[in-house]
Design a protein around this motif. Structure first.
Motif, PDB file in Angstrom:
ATOM      1  N   GLU A  22      -3.259  91.180   8.530  1.00 21.10           N
ATOM      2  CA  GLU A  22      -3.151  90.864   9.952  1.00 21.10           C
ATOM      3  C   GLU A  22      -1.756  90.343  10.308  1.00 21.10           C
ATOM      4  O   GLU A  22      -1.295  90.514  11.438  1.00 21.10           O
ATOM      5  N   GLU A  25       0.404  93.289  11.046  1.00 18.99           N
ATOM      6  CA  GLU A  25       0.030  93.883  12.327  1.00 18.99           C
ATOM      7  C   GLU A  25       0.587  93.061  13.485  1.00 18.99           C
ATOM      8  O   GLU A  25       1.104  93.609  14.472  1.00 18.99           O
ATOM      9  N   SER A  29       3.292  94.091  16.526  1.00 23.85           N
ATOM     10  CA  SER A  29       2.828  94.137  17.921  1.00 23.85           C
ATOM     11  C   SER A  29       3.231  92.908  18.724  1.00 23.85           C
ATOM     12  O   SER A  29       3.526  93.008  19.915  1.00 23.85           O
TER      13      SER A  29
END
Length: 396
Positions: A22, A25, A29
């Protein structure tokens, strides 16, 4: 605060060597994102390399313990001023005073002078392993004792006291230990260190604590400095040696580089520091409103800097999830960045430069003695690594 969803700190690791997926990610983003802290505070999580360095270098972000919130349960004390001497949890000019007194003890030149002694300590523990024969727990026989001997000798801790210091330091680093037990370990360790300081004042020897007794530091300051340096010197290098060995054993092509080109050990060490990031995060608190990565961080909000995510940022390190011991790993934040960058980083480097080549030269057939999935990981500790590393080798 933004309307973006507030998350909690990701902790689940897909492999022993990779940070939570995570984090990657988020870095792609939203490299600065709202973060919920266990005490109810809502601050921020930073996951990119440039933002990590920006926060750590910006004096508008404070390291003071009374201002910070911690992203994990039982992460240590918060909300209280740092005791005198605990300079890692202070800001300049308080931090500057302590750091100035200690910098001369941790210069590159001084650490290189310690190199011969570190090689002797390394060799003696390898001799003991060889006499004992396979199998062995590398943590108990090699990776934990070497930094312990070195930092205790540097500080002047008597040999008979080292076991107690190591045990109490481990208690303080666990995240699953009740706060009352941590406080008891801290008080006992602090009291013992104060006794040591008084002994050094009465009869100085050739060590760091004795040298500092000639400064204007109080007994309390000296005891806390000794306590802090001892804990840092015991845990971080021990886990880099253990987890680094585990990583090299699981990446035989990279281990082959170390075996065939031992002169490249400096690059091996830097890449392992980047790749493994045993100190997973640092925290800072905004002293005023700061624009950071397109977000406004308000005064009083804590920012957690994910060193593990920053060290895997593809914008800084191409193909970052691959262990490549010949890559240029300079600029990693494994030791932090800015005025609080790890004081003992050169000592850690010298210990690793001695430890890795000597281990694999002495035991060329070294391998895991258990399935990789059975190696117990330190997911319950503030410093990541392994609790044990069962290994074996072909005895002559």
């Amino acid at each position: 605060m933004t309307d973006t969803e507030v998350i909690t700190l990701p902790t689940g690791r897909p492999t022993p060597f990779d940070p939570p997926a995570e984090l990657g990610e988020l870095r792609e983003s939203r490299p600065i994102t709202p973060l919920a802290y266990p005490d109810g505070h809502v601050g921020w999580l930073v996951t990119s390399h440039p933002l990590a360095r920006e926060v750590l270098a910006d004096r508008r972000f404070s390291a003071r313990s009374e201002l910070r919130h911690l992203p994990t349960e039982s992460g240590g004390q918060a909300g209280r001023p740092a005791p005198p001497g605990m300079f890692v949890s202070t800001d300049p000019p308080v931090h500057t005073r302590y750091r100035h007194l200690l910098t001369g003890e941790f210069t590159v030149r001084r650490m290189r002078q310690l190199g011969e002694r570190i090689e002797d300590v390394t060799r003696s523990h390898l001799d003991a392993m060889e006499r004992q024969g396979p199998p062995a727990d590398l943590v108990k026989t090699f990776t934990a004792p070497i930094p312990a001997v070195v930092i205790c000798e540097l500080l002047g801790v008597p040999e008979q006291d080292r076991g107690r210091f190591m045990e109490r330091s481990t208690t303080l680093m666990r995240t699953d230990v009740p706060q009352e037990e941590k406080i008891a370990a801290y008080l006992a360790m602090q009291a013992h260190m104060k006794e040591l300081v008084l002994a050094k004042r009465a009869a100085p020897t050739d060590d760091l604590l004795s040298g500092l007794t000639r400064s204007d530091l109080t007994d309390e300051e000296l005891a806390n400095i000794g306590f802090m340096l001892l804990g840092a010197g015991l845990d971080t290098t021990a886990n880099m040696l253990a987890l680094g060995t585990f990583a090299l054993l699981r990446h035989p092509d990279q281990l082959a580089v170390l075996r065939e080109r031992p002169e490249r050990v400096d690059q091996v060490v830097e890449e392992l520091l980047r790749y493994l990031s045993v100190v997973p995060f640092l925290v800072r608190t905004a002293l005023e409103d700061v624009e950071l990565g397109g977000e406004r961080v308000r005064a009083g909000e804590t920012v957690t800097i994910s060193l593990a995510a920053a060290n895997r940022d593809p914008a800084r390190f191409p193909d970052p999830d691959r262990l490549d011991v010949l890559r240029a790993s300079g600029g990693h934040v494994g030791f932090g960045h800015g005025v609080h960058q790890c004081l003992g980083q050169q000592l850690a480097r010298v210990e690793m430069r001695a430890g890795f080549p000597a281990l694999f030269e002495r035991f060329p057939s070294l391998r895991l003695a258990v399935d990789p999935g059975q190696v117990p990981l330190r997911t319950d500790m503030l410093i990541y690594g392994v609790h044990a590393l069962p290994v074996t080798w072909d005895a002559p």
